[in-house]
Design a protein around this motif. Sequence first.
Motif, PDB file in Angstrom:
ATOM      1  N   ASN A 178     -30.088  47.231  37.051  1.00 37.43           N
ATOM      2  CA  ASN A 178     -30.269  48.685  37.159  1.00 37.43           C
ATOM      3  C   ASN A 178     -30.037  49.174  38.581  1.00 37.43           C
ATOM      4  O   ASN A 178     -30.810  49.964  39.124  1.00 37.43           O
ATOM      5  CB  ASN A 178     -31.663  49.090  36.681  1.00 37.43           C
ATOM      6  N   ASN A 179     -28.964  48.695  39.192  1.00 34.62           N
ATOM      7  CA  ASN A 179     -28.560  49.112  40.541  1.00 34.62           C
ATOM      8  C   ASN A 179     -29.626  48.840  41.596  1.00 34.62           C
ATOM      9  O   ASN A 179     -29.744  49.579  42.577  1.00 34.62           O
ATOM     10  CB  ASN A 179     -28.194  50.600  40.544  1.00 34.62           C
ATOM     11  N   SER A 180     -30.387  47.764  41.413  1.00 33.89           N
ATOM     12  CA  SER A 180     -31.333  47.323  42.432  1.00 33.89           C
ATOM     13  C   SER A 180     -31.361  45.799  42.439  1.00 33.89           C
ATOM     14  O   SER A 180     -30.963  45.155  41.462  1.00 33.89           O
ATOM     15  CB  SER A 180     -32.742  47.873  42.155  1.00 33.89           C
ATOM     16  N   VAL A 181     -31.817  45.237  43.541  1.00 36.81           N
ATOM     17  CA  VAL A 181     -31.907  43.780  43.655  1.00 36.81           C
ATOM     18  C   VAL A 181     -33.204  43.338  42.995  1.00 36.81           C
ATOM     19  O   VAL A 181     -34.298  43.527  43.541  1.00 36.81           O
ATOM     20  CB  VAL A 181     -31.876  43.339  45.132  1.00 36.81           C
ATOM     21  N   ALA A 182     -33.079  42.751  41.806  1.00 43.95           N
ATOM     22  CA  ALA A 182     -34.268  42.360  41.045  1.00 43.95           C
ATOM     23  C   ALA A 182     -34.913  41.104  41.621  1.00 43.95           C
ATOM     24  O   ALA A 182     -36.131  41.023  41.729  1.00 43.95           O
ATOM     25  CB  ALA A 182     -33.912  42.134  39.578  1.00 43.95           C
ATOM     26  N   ALA A 183     -34.083  40.115  41.982  1.00 49.35           N
ATOM     27  CA  ALA A 183     -34.634  38.847  42.475  1.00 49.35           C
ATOM     28  C   ALA A 183     -33.566  38.090  43.246  1.00 49.35           C
ATOM     29  O   ALA A 183     -32.370  38.334  43.103  1.00 49.35           O
ATOM     30  CB  ALA A 183     -35.154  37.993  41.316  1.00 49.35           C
ATOM     31  N   ALA A 184     -34.018  37.159  44.060  1.00 46.89           N
ATOM     32  CA  ALA A 184     -33.125  36.278  44.827  1.00 46.89           C
ATOM     33  C   ALA A 184     -33.563  34.837  44.620  1.00 46.89           C
ATOM     34  O   ALA A 184     -34.647  34.569  44.102  1.00 46.89           O
ATOM     35  CB  ALA A 184     -33.156  36.647  46.306  1.00 46.89           C
ATOM     36  N   ALA A 185     -32.708  33.918  45.021  1.00 48.40           N
ATOM     37  CA  ALA A 185     -32.969  32.479  44.867  1.00 48.40           C
ATOM     38  C   ALA A 185     -33.184  32.109  43.402  1.00 48.40           C
ATOM     39  O   ALA A 185     -34.020  31.265  43.080  1.00 48.40           O
ATOM     40  CB  ALA A 185     -34.156  32.043  45.717  1.00 48.40           C
ATOM     41  N   CYS A 186     -32.415  32.726  42.517  1.00 46.45           N
ATOM     42  CA  CYS A 186     -32.553  32.466  41.079  1.00 46.45           C
ATOM     43  C   CYS A 186     -31.676  31.286  40.664  1.00 46.45           C
ATOM     44  O   CYS A 186     -30.602  31.054  41.230  1.00 46.45           O
ATOM     45  CB  CYS A 186     -32.156  33.697  40.272  1.00 46.45           C
ATOM     46  N   TYR A 187     -32.142  30.544  39.666  1.00 45.07           N
ATOM     47  CA  TYR A 187     -31.385  29.416  39.140  1.00 45.07           C
ATOM     48  C   TYR A 187     -30.568  29.878  37.932  1.00 45.07           C
ATOM     49  O   TYR A 187     -31.095  30.506  37.016  1.00 45.07           O
ATOM     50  CB  TYR A 187     -32.323  28.289  38.723  1.00 45.07           C
ATOM     51  N   LEU A 188     -29.286  29.556  37.943  1.00 47.78           N
ATOM     52  CA  LEU A 188     -28.393  29.893  36.844  1.00 47.78           C
ATOM     53  C   LEU A 188     -27.925  28.605  36.158  1.00 47.78           C
ATOM     54  O   LEU A 188     -27.791  27.565  36.812  1.00 47.78           O
ATOM     55  CB  LEU A 188     -27.173  30.677  37.345  1.00 47.78           C
ATOM     56  N   PRO A 189     -27.666  28.657  34.858  1.00 48.87           N
ATOM     57  CA  PRO A 189     -27.204  27.446  34.157  1.00 48.87           C
ATOM     58  C   PRO A 189     -25.798  27.060  34.580  1.00 48.87           C
ATOM     59  O   PRO A 189     -24.923  27.919  34.735  1.00 48.87           O
ATOM     60  CB  PRO A 189     -27.239  27.874  32.685  1.00 48.87           C
ATOM     61  N   LEU A 190     -25.568  25.774  34.787  1.00 50.38           N
ATOM     62  CA  LEU A 190     -24.253  25.284  35.195  1.00 50.38           C
ATOM     63  C   LEU A 190     -23.357  25.096  33.975  1.00 50.38           C
ATOM     64  O   LEU A 190     -23.787  24.590  32.946  1.00 50.38           O
ATOM     65  CB  LEU A 190     -24.387  23.957  35.939  1.00 50.38           C
ATOM     66  N   SER A 191     -22.118  25.529  34.110  1.00 52.05           N
ATOM     67  CA  SER A 191     -21.161  25.346  33.029  1.00 52.05           C
ATOM     68  C   SER A 191     -20.728  23.889  32.950  1.00 52.05           C
ATOM     69  O   SER A 191     -20.572  23.209  33.968  1.00 52.05           O
ATOM     70  CB  SER A 191     -19.936  26.233  33.260  1.00 52.05           C
ATOM     71  N   GLU A 192     -20.522  23.423  31.740  1.00 45.08           N
ATOM     72  CA  GLU A 192     -20.028  22.063  31.522  1.00 45.08           C
ATOM     73  C   GLU A 192     -18.563  22.065  31.091  1.00 45.08           C
ATOM     74  O   GLU A 192     -18.063  21.068  30.584  1.00 45.08           O
ATOM     75  CB  GLU A 192     -20.883  21.364  30.467  1.00 45.08           C
ATOM     76  N   SER A 193     -17.894  23.178  31.302  1.00 49.45           N
ATOM     77  CA  SER A 193     -16.490  23.292  30.900  1.00 49.45           C
ATOM     78  C   SER A 193     -15.614  22.331  31.695  1.00 49.45           C
ATOM     79  O   SER A 193     -15.692  22.283  32.935  1.00 49.45           O
ATOM     80  CB  SER A 193     -16.001  24.726  31.118  1.00 49.45           C
ATOM     81  N   PRO A 194     -14.754  21.568  31.023  1.00 51.47           N
ATOM     82  CA  PRO A 194     -13.865  20.639  31.731  1.00 51.47           C
ATOM     83  C   PRO A 194     -12.667  21.345  32.365  1.00 51.47           C
ATOM     84  O   PRO A 194     -11.886  20.709  33.076  1.00 51.47           O
ATOM     85  CB  PRO A 194     -13.408  19.685  30.616  1.00 51.47           C
ATOM     86  N   PHE A 195     -12.516  22.646  32.116  1.00 56.19           N
ATOM     87  CA  PHE A 195     -11.348  23.373  32.608  1.00 56.19           C
ATOM     88  C   PHE A 195     -11.575  23.986  33.984  1.00 56.19           C
ATOM     89  O   PHE A 195     -10.662  24.569  34.548  1.00 56.19           O
ATOM     90  CB  PHE A 195     -10.961  24.478  31.608  1.00 56.19           C
ATOM     91  N   ILE A 196     -12.783  23.866  34.516  1.00 61.71           N
ATOM     92  CA  ILE A 196     -13.044  24.370  35.859  1.00 61.71           C
ATOM     93  C   ILE A 196     -12.459  23.402  36.875  1.00 61.71           C
ATOM     94  O   ILE A 196     -12.640  22.191  36.773  1.00 61.71           O
ATOM     95  CB  ILE A 196     -14.557  24.538  36.083  1.00 61.71           C
ATOM     96  N   SER A 197     -11.755  23.944  37.849  1.00 61.32           N
ATOM     97  CA  SER A 197     -11.104  23.119  38.861  1.00 61.32           C
ATOM     98  C   SER A 197     -12.116  22.228  39.579  1.00 61.32           C
ATOM     99  O   SER A 197     -13.225  22.666  39.909  1.00 61.32           O
ATOM    100  CB  SER A 197     -10.382  24.010  39.871  1.00 61.32           C
ATOM    101  N   LYS A 198     -11.736  20.973  39.823  1.00 65.15           N
ATOM    102  CA  LYS A 198     -12.625  20.013  40.469  1.00 65.15           C
ATOM    103  C   LYS A 198     -12.922  20.383  41.918  1.00 65.15           C
ATOM    104  O   LYS A 198     -13.907  19.918  42.491  1.00 65.15           O
ATOM    105  CB  LYS A 198     -11.991  18.608  40.421  1.00 65.15           C
ATOM    106  N   GLU A 199     -12.092  21.229  42.503  1.00 63.61           N
ATOM    107  CA  GLU A 199     -12.310  21.607  43.891  1.00 63.61           C
ATOM    108  C   GLU A 199     -13.428  22.645  44.047  1.00 63.61           C
ATOM    109  O   GLU A 199     -13.879  22.910  45.156  1.00 63.61           O
ATOM    110  CB  GLU A 199     -11.022  22.185  44.484  1.00 63.61           C
ATOM    111  N   LEU A 200     -13.877  23.198  42.937  1.00 64.79           N
ATOM    112  CA  LEU A 200     -14.921  24.205  42.977  1.00 64.79           C
ATOM    113  C   LEU A 200     -16.292  23.559  42.922  1.00 64.79           C
ATOM    114  O   LEU A 200     -16.481  22.531  42.273  1.00 64.79           O
ATOM    115  CB  LEU A 200     -14.749  25.190  41.816  1.00 64.79           C
ATOM    116  N   GLY A 201     -17.253  24.201  43.583  1.00 63.34           N
ATOM    117  CA  GLY A 201     -18.589  23.621  43.680  1.00 63.34           C
ATOM    118  C   GLY A 201     -19.592  24.228  42.719  1.00 63.34           C
ATOM    119  O   GLY A 201     -19.247  24.845  41.705  1.00 63.34           O
ATOM    120  N   THR A 202     -20.869  24.065  43.077  1.00 64.71           N
ATOM    121  CA  THR A 202     -21.961  24.469  42.194  1.00 64.71           C
ATOM    122  C   THR A 202     -22.006  25.973  41.994  1.00 64.71           C
ATOM    123  O   THR A 202     -22.322  26.446  40.898  1.00 64.71           O
ATOM    124  CB  THR A 202     -23.301  23.992  42.783  1.00 64.71           C
TER     125      THR A 202
END
Length: 275
Positions: A178-202
């Motif tokens: 809603n156009n405000s910063v609700a929270a910081a330092a939040c944990y997001l689920p990591l994708s397990e897709s094999p199509f993401i480039s290996k050079e990309l990080g967390t």
Amino acid sequence: MSFEDIPILHYLGIAVDILLVWFVVYKLIMVVRGTKAVQLLKGIIVIVLVRMISQYLGLNTLQWLMDQAITWGFLAIIIIFQPELRRALEQLGRGRLFSRSGTTGEEEQTKTVEAIIKATDYMAKRRIGALMTIEKETGMSDYIETGIQLSSNISSELLINIFIPNTPLHDGAVIIQNNSVAAAACYLPLSESPFISKELGTRHRAAVGISEVTDSMTIIVSEETGSVSVARNSELHRNLSQDALREILEAELNATSKTKTNSSNLWQWRGKKNG
């Protein structure tokens, strides 16, 4: 008993009763609308419709299966909706069950876009890693609770300060609600897709991961290269310019409050997909 024999107070009582029930149902729908429960409610509606159709067509086996699903559905709803029910009861205890904010104005959306653009440009030039997720229709309360709740007015200075290295809040995602910063330092689920480039990080994998389970949009600033990427609908668009990012943000934020017409066309040609 004829219509004329009904006491006027009794008639008004029926009308008030109907209006109150309508009001409560409407407010409950507003509470549920911004959560993952919406998808489950759609599934319940499908089960009921299949039950009615199977009864009409005489499909006895299918009707029996739907009857079992409906019979045990109440218990399943309690288990499945446990987080939403708990949150609703907490809001009721605070007197906030029916206090859901409406659609924000165009001025606030413009302020949000400008803050994100300015902060992204600053961090990209200095290679400061960042992860900013914008909530849309699907609620992200579960992910907000994993971080440090801020409920702060959005500004570029706040976003930059959060992601400065070696500060308490820099590790994790910022969730904008809603156009405000609700929270910081939040944990997001990591994708397990094999199509993401290996050079990309967390960060990139987390951005794609949250886009797989919600309709949110996530902006990523790479700590290694300073490039800006956006994740939405399980897709990652990389190396975006500031103009391209601005155009996407304006289209998506306007689509959230109004309609989503033609926003997908803009999405198709902006940026490089998946490396």
